[in-house]
Design a protein around this motif. Structure first.
Motif, mmCIF file in Angstrom:
data_model
loop_
_atom_site.group_PDB
_atom_site.id
_atom_site.type_symbol
_atom_site.label_atom_id
_atom_site.label_comp_id
_atom_site.label_asym_id
_atom_site.label_seq_id
_atom_site.Cartn_x
_atom_site.Cartn_y
_atom_site.Cartn_z
ATOM 1 N N ASP A 97 44.805 -10.327 131.724
ATOM 2 C CA ASP A 97 43.654 -10.959 131.087
ATOM 3 C C ASP A 97 43.272 -12.245 131.819
ATOM 4 O O ASP A 97 44.142 -13.015 132.245
ATOM 5 N N ARG A 98 41.972 -12.470 131.938
ATOM 6 C CA ARG A 98 41.449 -13.630 132.658
ATOM 7 C C ARG A 98 40.474 -14.410 131.782
ATOM 8 O O ARG A 98 39.847 -13.868 130.883
ATOM 9 N N TYR A 99 40.347 -15.701 132.101
ATOM 10 C CA TYR A 99 39.350 -16.557 131.474
ATOM 11 C C TYR A 99 38.789 -17.454 132.565
ATOM 12 O O TYR A 99 39.534 -18.227 133.189
ATOM 13 N N ARG A 100 37.499 -17.320 132.807
ATOM 14 C CA ARG A 100 36.821 -18.095 133.852
ATOM 15 C C ARG A 100 37.534 -17.999 135.191
ATOM 16 O O ARG A 100 37.735 -18.986 135.892
ATOM 17 N N LEU A 122 39.248 -15.212 124.302
ATOM 18 C CA LEU A 122 39.733 -13.828 124.266
ATOM 19 C C LEU A 122 38.613 -12.797 124.345
ATOM 20 O O LEU A 122 37.586 -12.938 123.687
ATOM 21 N N ASP A 123 38.841 -11.758 125.156
ATOM 22 C CA ASP A 123 38.034 -10.538 125.070
ATOM 23 C C ASP A 123 38.710 -9.597 124.081
ATOM 24 O O ASP A 123 38.074 -9.016 123.225
ATOM 25 N N THR A 124 40.016 -9.435 124.253
ATOM 26 C CA THR A 124 40.839 -8.664 123.319
ATOM 27 C C THR A 124 42.157 -9.400 123.165
ATOM 28 O O THR A 124 42.573 -10.136 124.057
ATOM 29 N N GLU A 171 40.179 -18.154 120.338
ATOM 30 C CA GLU A 171 39.316 -17.009 120.028
ATOM 31 C C GLU A 171 38.143 -16.923 120.998
ATOM 32 O O GLU A 171 37.749 -15.830 121.401
ATOM 33 N N GLU A 172 37.617 -18.071 121.394
ATOM 34 C CA GLU A 172 36.503 -18.098 122.339
ATOM 35 C C GLU A 172 36.924 -17.581 123.723
ATOM 36 O O GLU A 172 36.120 -17.007 124.445
ATOM 37 N N LEU A 209 44.475 -15.876 131.799
ATOM 38 C CA LEU A 209 44.251 -16.329 130.429
ATOM 39 C C LEU A 209 45.432 -17.134 129.900
ATOM 40 O O LEU A 209 45.250 -18.141 129.225
#
Length: 111
Positions: free
Chosen positions: A18-21, A90-92, A87-88, A25
């Motif tokens: 999982d990744r964020y920007r 997360l995709d899943t 929560e912002e 993540l």
């Protein structure tokens, strides 16, 4: 022994991939915990797991996608500030909370 105090345990269940920007993540969540001055966080890497999709998350020859659990123990108020931010990101994923008693042990090291 210090007296137990009421607290909350937040467990965040995500995947290693999982990744964020553009960054992992798990790193983004830990950075947010530090920014919000959470009492602490621990990251656990699982061997295997699955979620709603029933897709297995585990180490593969080509890529790693093992399950990750981030555990944070803090006051309900502090976790209340963290949860919307996570929560912002997360995709899943799954966020699970539990009521716990926290005992903080701090020993001063001798000089």
């Amino acid at each position: 022994m210090a007296a137990p105090k009421p607290a909350k345990l937040l467990r965040i269940h995500i995947s290693e991939s999982d990744r964020y920007r553009g960054k992992p993540l798990v790193e983004a969540i830990i950075a947010k915990c530090r920014e919000l001055k959470m009492a602490g966080a621990t990251v656990f890497q699982g061997l295997e797991g699955f979620g709603d999709s029933a897709e297995l998350h585990r180490a593969h020859l080509v890529r790693n996608d093992q399950p990750i659990v981030i555990a944070i123990v803090d006051t309900a108020e502090n976790l209340g500030r963290l949860v919307p931010a996570v929560e912002e990101m997360l995709d899943t994923g799954v966020l699970a909370t539990s009521d716990v008693e926290m005992i903080r042990v701090e020993r001063l090291s001798p000089l």
